[in-house]
Design a protein around this motif. Structure first.
Motif, PDB file in Angstrom:
ATOM      1  N   ALA A 102       4.627  16.641 -26.296  1.00 51.22           N
ATOM      2  CA  ALA A 102       4.954  17.501 -25.154  1.00 51.22           C
ATOM      3  C   ALA A 102       5.679  18.762 -25.616  1.00 51.22           C
ATOM      4  O   ALA A 102       5.403  19.868 -25.133  1.00 51.22           O
ATOM      5  CB  ALA A 102       5.804  16.736 -24.137  1.00 51.22           C
ATOM      6  N   THR A 103       6.580  18.595 -26.569  1.00 57.95           N
ATOM      7  CA  THR A 103       7.320  19.750 -27.102  1.00 57.95           C
ATOM      8  C   THR A 103       6.371  20.739 -27.753  1.00 57.95           C
ATOM      9  O   THR A 103       6.455  21.950 -27.513  1.00 57.95           O
ATOM     10  CB  THR A 103       8.387  19.283 -28.115  1.00 57.95           C
ATOM     11  N   GLU A 104       5.449  20.250 -28.566  1.00 57.83           N
ATOM     12  CA  GLU A 104       4.506  21.157 -29.235  1.00 57.83           C
ATOM     13  C   GLU A 104       3.648  21.896 -28.211  1.00 57.83           C
ATOM     14  O   GLU A 104       3.384  23.086 -28.381  1.00 57.83           O
ATOM     15  CB  GLU A 104       3.637  20.393 -30.234  1.00 57.83           C
ATOM     16  N   ASN A 105       3.227  21.221 -27.145  1.00 58.80           N
ATOM     17  CA  ASN A 105       2.473  21.919 -26.095  1.00 58.80           C
ATOM     18  C   ASN A 105       3.297  23.060 -25.502  1.00 58.80           C
ATOM     19  O   ASN A 105       2.779  24.149 -25.248  1.00 58.80           O
ATOM     20  CB  ASN A 105       2.073  20.950 -24.980  1.00 58.80           C
ATOM     21  N   ILE A 106       4.575  22.812 -25.274  1.00 55.87           N
ATOM     22  CA  ILE A 106       5.456  23.851 -24.722  1.00 55.87           C
ATOM     23  C   ILE A 106       5.577  25.015 -25.703  1.00 55.87           C
ATOM     24  O   ILE A 106       5.461  26.184 -25.321  1.00 55.87           O
ATOM     25  CB  ILE A 106       6.836  23.266 -24.376  1.00 55.87           C
ATOM     26  N   LEU A 107       5.793  24.705 -26.977  1.00 55.92           N
ATOM     27  CA  LEU A 107       5.970  25.757 -27.975  1.00 55.92           C
ATOM     28  C   LEU A 107       4.706  26.598 -28.145  1.00 55.92           C
ATOM     29  O   LEU A 107       4.783  27.826 -28.259  1.00 55.92           O
ATOM     30  CB  LEU A 107       6.371  25.152 -29.325  1.00 55.92           C
ATOM     31  N   LEU A 108       3.555  25.946 -28.146  1.00 54.97           N
ATOM     32  CA  LEU A 108       2.299  26.689 -28.304  1.00 54.97           C
ATOM     33  C   LEU A 108       1.998  27.533 -27.073  1.00 54.97           C
ATOM     34  O   LEU A 108       1.533  28.672 -27.188  1.00 54.97           O
ATOM     35  CB  LEU A 108       1.146  25.726 -28.585  1.00 54.97           C
ATOM     36  N   THR A 109       2.280  27.007 -25.900  1.00 54.56           N
ATOM     37  CA  THR A 109       2.068  27.781 -24.674  1.00 54.56           C
ATOM     38  C   THR A 109       3.018  28.978 -24.636  1.00 54.56           C
ATOM     39  O   THR A 109       2.617  30.083 -24.248  1.00 54.56           O
ATOM     40  CB  THR A 109       2.227  26.889 -23.432  1.00 54.56           C
ATOM     41  N   ALA A 110       4.260  28.768 -25.058  1.00 56.55           N
ATOM     42  CA  ALA A 110       5.210  29.884 -25.126  1.00 56.55           C
ATOM     43  C   ALA A 110       4.671  30.965 -26.058  1.00 56.55           C
ATOM     44  O   ALA A 110       4.692  32.158 -25.717  1.00 56.55           O
ATOM     45  CB  ALA A 110       6.578  29.385 -25.594  1.00 56.55           C
ATOM     46  N   ALA A 111       4.167  30.569 -27.220  1.00 57.23           N
ATOM     47  CA  ALA A 111       3.609  31.552 -28.164  1.00 57.23           C
ATOM     48  C   ALA A 111       2.448  32.311 -27.531  1.00 57.23           C
ATOM     49  O   ALA A 111       2.340  33.532 -27.675  1.00 57.23           O
ATOM     50  CB  ALA A 111       3.166  30.854 -29.450  1.00 57.23           C
ATOM     51  N   ALA A 112       1.594  31.610 -26.804  1.00 56.03           N
ATOM     52  CA  ALA A 112       0.458  32.255 -26.137  1.00 56.03           C
ATOM     53  C   ALA A 112       0.920  33.254 -25.081  1.00 56.03           C
ATOM     54  O   ALA A 112       0.256  34.256 -24.817  1.00 56.03           O
ATOM     55  CB  ALA A 112      -0.452  31.201 -25.512  1.00 56.03           C
TER      56      ALA A 112
END
Length: 176
Positions: A102-112
């Protein structure tokens, strides 16, 4: 599409210097929705969040550990935690994998979205966890997994070097 995803993955980095630019509630909800899409044991989706905008709370949390100072400069902090009493598996230790996804999804979406982020681990440090619980009034029976600082970076920080993957084919020690 594959290239776009890989570019976002390559773009993601740990940001430690944030501007005073704000992040909207709509953006925060988008990030949390991305986290909700992560895989989890028995689709339990055990994570819960506290959204931290209050500067006093961000300062208090950032004072707990030297490497957490960027949280005090961030626009928003997130605290991810779980209730292991409600965890859908007898193997409670798998919650960490669920929360990491879940954390990685948040971090990748933030980067996007052009938003910088910093993952600050709490679990399994019991001393840190108790301090975070105290500041954010998290009930004792909950388990705090991490904090995430979110904001727009003030300067283009260099991304840390990535090593080549170590790969074995079919079994340990066998190269292609």
């Amino acid at each position: 599409m594959e290239r776009e995803i890989l570019e976002i993955i390559r773009k993601r980095k740990s940001v430690r210097k944030f501007s005073d630019r704000t992040i909207s509630d709509v953006q925060i909800k988008t990030l949390l929705e991305a986290g909700q899409q992560a895989p989890s044991v028995r689709n339990g989706q055990p994570w819960q969040y506290i959204v931290i905008k209050n500067q006093e709370n961000k300062r208090a949390l950032s004072a707990l550990k030297g490497s957490w100072h960027p949280l005090s400069q961030s626009a928003v902090g997130l605290c991810m935690f779980v209730d292991l009493q409600e965890y859908p598996s007898t193997h409670k230790e798998f919650f960490a994998q669920d929360c990491a996804a879940a954390t990685e999804n948040i971090l990748l979406t933030a980067a996007a979205m052009g938003i910088g982020s910093l993952w600050m681990g709490v679990y399994p440090n019991v001393t840190l966890e108790m301090a975070v619980k105290n500041i954010l009034k998290v009930p004792a029976e909950k388990t705090v997994f991490n904090l995430i600082a979110l904001g727009y970076e003030t300067e283009n920080e260099r991304k840390a070097h990535r090593k080549e993957p170590i790969i074995y084919w079919e079994c340990y020690g066998r190269s292609q």
